[in-house]
Scaffold this active site. Structure first.
Site, PDB file in Angstrom:
ATOM      1  N   ASP A 227       0.855  -1.172   0.000  1.00 27.34           N
ATOM      2  CA  ASP A 227       0.000   0.000   0.000  1.00 27.34           C
ATOM      3  C   ASP A 227       0.899   1.233   0.000  1.00 27.34           C
ATOM      4  O   ASP A 227       2.053   1.174   0.434  1.00 27.34           O
ATOM      5  CB  ASP A 227      -0.876   0.047   1.250  1.00 27.34           C
ATOM      6  N   ASP A 266      -2.121  -3.113  -4.350  1.00 28.98           N
ATOM      7  CA  ASP A 266      -3.000  -3.584  -3.285  1.00 28.98           C
ATOM      8  C   ASP A 266      -3.879  -2.410  -2.859  1.00 28.98           C
ATOM      9  O   ASP A 266      -4.636  -1.890  -3.663  1.00 28.98           O
ATOM     10  CB  ASP A 266      -2.169  -4.160  -2.144  1.00 28.98           C
ATOM     11  N   ASP A 270      -4.056   1.609   4.338  1.00 31.55           N
ATOM     12  CA  ASP A 270      -4.702   0.683   5.265  1.00 31.55           C
ATOM     13  C   ASP A 270      -4.345   1.023   6.708  1.00 31.55           C
ATOM     14  O   ASP A 270      -3.248   1.505   6.998  1.00 31.55           O
ATOM     15  CB  ASP A 270      -4.280  -0.757   4.980  1.00 31.55           C
ATOM     16  N   ARG A 325     -14.061  -0.382  -0.786  1.00 32.82           N
ATOM     17  CA  ARG A 325     -13.301  -0.177   0.452  1.00 32.82           C
ATOM     18  C   ARG A 325     -12.988   1.296   0.700  1.00 32.82           C
ATOM     19  O   ARG A 325     -11.834   1.695   0.746  1.00 32.82           O
ATOM     20  CB  ARG A 325     -12.006  -0.991   0.455  1.00 32.82           C
TER      21      ARG A 325
END
Length: 449
Positions: A227, A266, A270, A325
């Site tokens: 990420d 990805d 996060d 997401r």
């Protein structure tokens, strides 16, 4: 002066940023101790990161712990030299994660080892001959070894008590951070505390060596690492006025192998594994698939770490043309308000809020600007039975009960209203009808001081 976006206090910010424009031109060790963007602290009451103390980053850094860095090696050296003492690290120009010691960008071929090539890998694990078993043997070992070489290069560990901030050669009220770009690096805020990340454009943290998993879904999938920013096991983190995207390498433009997209990214950002007390404000996250996880697993081991933590505030962020997401939440008490969600015609869209295991999402006073092909019933996505509060949200200018619309449009996935808690850590709440203009104008790198 409290830190706010420039749209509200233009005259005050001109005066407050004057010293910053001068500071950029002097040696780092001589940087004055001004209260501009570099020494800003999280305002009192500004989200979960203002709870149980505050988030001050490196605001108290002494002059010998203020650094200006222009490449990956200098960035790592600054972190290592300062350790956990308060420090300000200023990014000037473009830092390439995939680069050598001199900062020269390098390509995927420079990490290949043990005979790995993509052509050989594709030939070895073609499902028509290899079947549904996970890849194994020499070529999978070579892929893993090549991936380890890239990981050692692109992951950068951020210590405690850090302010990482973008600056520009011609820093002005609107220009701070416009020239500060991190390409291909994955910043790891890993088991530390008191970190501020501001005014940086993060792009294209790509995986040279995605792994084929024939058991992922009905037809298999390519899975990648990295990420742009990962907060792991850390607390008191403020991420403000940054821009996150895939840059010039969007996954949508990648080829398909074995019939599946060769996905090289990805997430964008996060927050996982027991992280807590995080405020995410005035950022732009755009043009991506799997955007933000808050809590990364339903497993019992993860639950033991995450329960009672993952308290995150998201406000005044622009979520633009994201497939899913934004965020997907497990366990966390997440306050998401005054954000602008945009899905334009032709962009892939799955959902915005993912309601996961034991999540307690409060989604209020947000604005959604959706193309005609996007069904508002899909804004919410139920993964597990968890209640959610969703009030005073506007879709295409009309006040919309997101839960009622979801339950009517997706009757097999009924959501329960009422997250069971009421956020109090909000410095201001804007009318959601004004949010699109405010956020679009004020969010992202280069728009604060």
């Amino acid at each position: 002066m409290p830190v706010r976006t420039c749209h509200a206090r233009a005259i005050a910010l001109v005066m407050g940023c004057a010293s910053l424009a001068l500071a950029v031109s002097v040696p780092a060790q001589a940087a004055p101790r001004h209260r501009g963007v570099e020494r800003a602290v999280l305002p009192a009451g500004d989200g979960w990161a203002a709870s149980d103390g505050s988030t001050t980053g490196g605001s108290q850094a002494t002059p010998d712990h203020v650094y200006t860095v222009t490449n990956r090696a200098e960035l790592i050296a600054a972190f290592e030299e300062a350790g956990d003492v308060p420090k300000i690290v200023r990014i000037a120009g473009t830092i390439h994660g995939n680069s050598d010691a001199e900062g020269t960008p390098i390509g995927c071929e420079d990490y290949r080892t043990d005979g790995y090539t993509l052509d050989k890998y594709l030939a070895a694990y073609d499902p028509t001959t290899w079947g549904k078993a996970l890849p194994s043997g020499p070529l999978e070992d070579a892929r893993a070894a090549s991936a380890a070489l890239q990981k050692a290069a692109v992951e950068v560990q951020v210590p405690s008590n850090t302010t990482l901030v973008g600056v520009g050669e011609d820093a002005t009220v609107i220009g701070v951070g416009e020239d500060a770009t991190v390409i291909g690096a994955s910043l790891q805020v890993n088991n530390v505390s008191n970190v501020i990340v501001r005014n940086i454009t993060f792009e294209d943290t790509y995986d040279c060596f995605p792994q084929w998993d024939p058991t992922d879904g009905e037809t298999g999938a390519w899975n990648s690492e990295y990420d742009n920013l990962v907060v792991t096991g850390s607390s008191h983190v403020w991420v403000d006025h940054n821009t996150f995207s895939d840059g010039d390498r969007p996954d949508a433009d990648q080829p398909r192998y074995y019939g599946e997209l060769f996905q090289q990214h990805d997430g964008l950002f996060d927050i996982v594994r027991g992280s807590d007390l995080v405020t995410v404000s005035w950022n732009v996250l755009k043009n991506h698939d799997k955007t933000m996880l808050i809590g990364n697993s339903d497993s019992a081991a993860t639950a033991a770490i995450d329960r009672g933590k993952l308290r995150v505030t998201l406000h005044h962020n622009l979520f633009q043309d994201l497939k899913e997401r934004a965020p997907r939440v497990r366990f966390g008490a997440v306050d998401s308000y005054n954000n602008h969600f945009v899905a334009t015609a032709g962009a892939a869209y799955g959902y915005s809020y993912g309601v996961g295991m034991e999540s307690r999402i409060v989604a209020e006073h947000n604005a959604f600007t959706l193309a005609s092909q996007v069904d508002p019933a899909t804004i919410l996505k139920k993964w597990k039975e968890s209640p959610i509060t969703a009030g005073d949200n506007y879709v295409n200018g009309r006040r919309t009960d997101l839960i009622a619309v979801h339950n009517a449009g997706v009757p097999a996935e009924q959501l329960t209203p009422g997250a069971g808690w009421t956020p109090v850590l909000r410095t201001r709440i804007d009318n959601p009808r004004a949010v699109p203009a405010l956020v679009d104008r004020g969010a992202g790198a280069g728009k604060t001081c």
